[in-house]
Design an enzyme around this catalytic site. Structure first.
Site, PDB file in Angstrom:
ATOM      1  N   GLY A  12       0.756  -1.391  -0.174  1.00  0.00           N
ATOM      2  CA  GLY A  12      -0.019  -0.076   0.049  1.00  0.00           C
ATOM      3  C   GLY A  12       0.799   1.211   0.036  1.00  0.00           C
ATOM      4  O   GLY A  12       0.597   2.280   0.792  1.00  0.00           O
ATOM      5  N   ALA A  13       1.921   1.395  -0.898  1.00  0.00           N
ATOM      6  CA  ALA A  13       2.965   2.315  -0.869  1.00  0.00           C
ATOM      7  C   ALA A  13       2.515   3.556  -1.320  1.00  0.00           C
ATOM      8  O   ALA A  13       3.453   4.351  -1.636  1.00  0.00           O
ATOM      9  CB  ALA A  13       4.219   1.695  -1.305  1.00  0.00           C
ATOM     10  N   ASN A  14       1.409   3.444  -2.350  1.00  0.00           N
ATOM     11  CA  ASN A  14       1.272   4.562  -3.307  1.00  0.00           C
ATOM     12  C   ASN A  14       0.749   6.030  -2.711  1.00  0.00           C
ATOM     13  O   ASN A  14       0.879   7.042  -3.281  1.00  0.00           O
ATOM     14  CB  ASN A  14       0.580   4.227  -4.338  1.00  0.00           C
ATOM     15  CG  ASN A  14      -0.762   3.464  -4.030  1.00  0.00           C
ATOM     16  OD1 ASN A  14      -0.757   2.747  -2.992  1.00  0.00           O
ATOM     17  ND2 ASN A  14      -2.028   4.062  -4.566  1.00  0.00           N
ATOM     18  N   GLY A  16      -0.940   7.960   1.450  1.00  0.00           N
ATOM     19  CA  GLY A  16      -1.232   7.511   2.822  1.00  0.00           C
ATOM     20  C   GLY A  16       0.083   7.334   3.807  1.00  0.00           C
ATOM     21  O   GLY A  16       1.268   7.929   3.534  1.00  0.00           O
ATOM     22  N   ILE A  17      -0.064   6.691   4.600  1.00  0.00           N
ATOM     23  CA  ILE A  17       1.201   6.127   5.560  1.00  0.00           C
ATOM     24  C   ILE A  17       2.206   5.293   4.734  1.00  0.00           C
ATOM     25  O   ILE A  17       3.402   5.495   4.990  1.00  0.00           O
ATOM     26  CB  ILE A  17       0.503   5.273   6.685  1.00  0.00           C
ATOM     27  CG1 ILE A  17      -0.553   6.172   7.771  1.00  0.00           C
ATOM     28  CG2 ILE A  17       1.472   4.966   7.726  1.00  0.00           C
ATOM     29  CD1 ILE A  17      -1.172   5.477   8.696  1.00  0.00           C
ATOM     30  N   GLY A  18       1.604   4.517   3.733  1.00  0.00           N
ATOM     31  CA  GLY A  18       2.600   3.667   3.025  1.00  0.00           C
ATOM     32  C   GLY A  18       3.455   4.649   2.234  1.00  0.00           C
ATOM     33  O   GLY A  18       4.856   4.279   2.177  1.00  0.00           O
ATOM     34  N   TYR A 139     -14.284  -3.015  10.154  1.00  0.00           N
ATOM     35  CA  TYR A 139     -12.886  -2.915  10.396  1.00  0.00           C
ATOM     36  C   TYR A 139     -12.141  -3.290  11.760  1.00  0.00           C
ATOM     37  O   TYR A 139     -11.065  -3.711  11.770  1.00  0.00           O
ATOM     38  CB  TYR A 139     -12.579  -1.079  10.027  1.00  0.00           C
ATOM     39  CG  TYR A 139     -11.241  -0.524  10.206  1.00  0.00           C
ATOM     40  CD1 TYR A 139     -10.399  -0.909   9.108  1.00  0.00           C
ATOM     41  CD2 TYR A 139     -10.821  -0.022  11.242  1.00  0.00           C
ATOM     42  CE1 TYR A 139      -9.207  -0.182   9.282  1.00  0.00           C
ATOM     43  CE2 TYR A 139      -9.545   0.669  11.262  1.00  0.00           C
ATOM     44  CZ  TYR A 139      -8.730   0.462  10.156  1.00  0.00           C
ATOM     45  OH  TYR A 139      -7.347   1.093  10.273  1.00  0.00           O
TER      46      TYR A 139
END
Ligand SMILES: NC(=O)c1ccc[n+]([C@@H]2O[C@H](COP(=O)([O-])OP(=O)(O)OC[C@H]3O[C@@H](n4cnc5c(N)ncnc54)[C@H](OP(=O)(O)O)[C@@H]3O)[C@@H](O)[C@H]2O)c1
Length: 235
Positions: A12-14, A16-18, A139
């Site tokens: 999920g690197a694209n 936010g936190i990633g 969640y």
């Protein structure tokens, strides 16, 4: 564990936190950062290698693992969060597919590399793993389940030199909670807190101001003591 000269994979690197974790790993001198994303990612830094990685795709996970020879740190960051009211079990399954089984399957695929390097697995969880936030119950269920998985993996891998870290994030200012008007930390400060905790060897990491308020009570509490007592059965 020092991040300098290490090889790090972030899912999920694209955004936010990633995305902030990729920048922070580079800032700390990582030798190579594998950026796992569902859609093509551009990064000017030559130390970043993009990996096509939908964490719900068994074939993409396998292909990604085949492309990575050595790995010191795996950060299971990819996640989804939808508002619900527990009226539809499909919503729970949607969350479990990414937030529990996604991280689980990625971890299993990269275990050979992590065993060789005596590396670290970092699972980005949430304070809602400890107490559910009832506006996002599905969640919350998925993060509680991912925390339980984290604790058991920690016990099973301890004898193999692989450390397993839980990250209890508080509210962070990203797309995930856009419109939820509460104080939020920046993704950059959260990324710093995560790597600070990892570099200090903390198995449970509280990376932002909201979560830090919990840290001491958690570490000295009865639940943590029970985790250690139960873990002794597999060590
Ligand atoms: N923001 C917060 O307040 C907060 C608080 C506690 C914990 N967390 C946790 O921190 C992590 C990062 O959250 P964030 O705030 O940065 O969220 P975000 O901005 O919504 O980003 C989510 C990331 O996960 C990726 N993703 C979603 N489904 C995926 C899949 N099937 N395969 C691969 N990647 C997938 C997204 O990729 P696409 O762009 O392709 O959708 C995106 O890169 C999550 O695990 C989240 O639960 C966040």
């Amino acid at each position: 564990m020092n991040i300098a000269d290490k090889t790090v994979l972030i899912t999920g690197a694209n955004r936010g936190i990633g995305q902030a974790l990729v920048s922070e790993a580079l800032r700390r001198g990582a030798k190579r950062v594998y950026a796992g994303t569902r859609s093509a990612l551009g990064n000017a830094d030559k130390r970043v290698t993009p990996l096509t990685l939908d964490v719900t795709s068994v074939s993409q996970i396998q292909r990604a693992s085949d492309e990575v020879d050595t790995l010191d740190v795996l950060i299971n960051n990819a996640g989804v969060s939808l508002y619900d009211d527990l009226s539809n079990s499909d919503v729970i399954e949607q969350h479990l597919a990414v937030n529990l089984f996604g991280g689980f399957n990625v971890t299993r695929a990269f275990l050979p590399q992590l065993r060789r390097s005596k590396g670290a697995i970092v699972n980005n969880l949430s304070l809602v793993a400890l107490a559910p936030l009832p506006v996002i119950p599905a969640y919350s269920i998925s993060k509680a389940a991912a925390f339980s998985m984290t604790q058991s993996l920690r016990a099973h891998l301890a004898g193999q030199g692989v450390t397993v870290h839980a990250v209890f994030l508080g509210p962070i200012d990203t797309d995930m909670n856009r419109g939820f008007e509460i104080p939020k930390a920046s993704p950059e400060s959260a990324a710093q807190g995560i790597f600070d905790g990892l570099e200090k060897g903390e198995e449970d990491i509280f990376p932002d101001l909201a979560s830090q308020a919990m840290a001491e009570g958690w570490r000295t509490g009865v639940v943590k003591a029970l985790e250690r007592q139960f873990a002794a059965f597999v060590q």
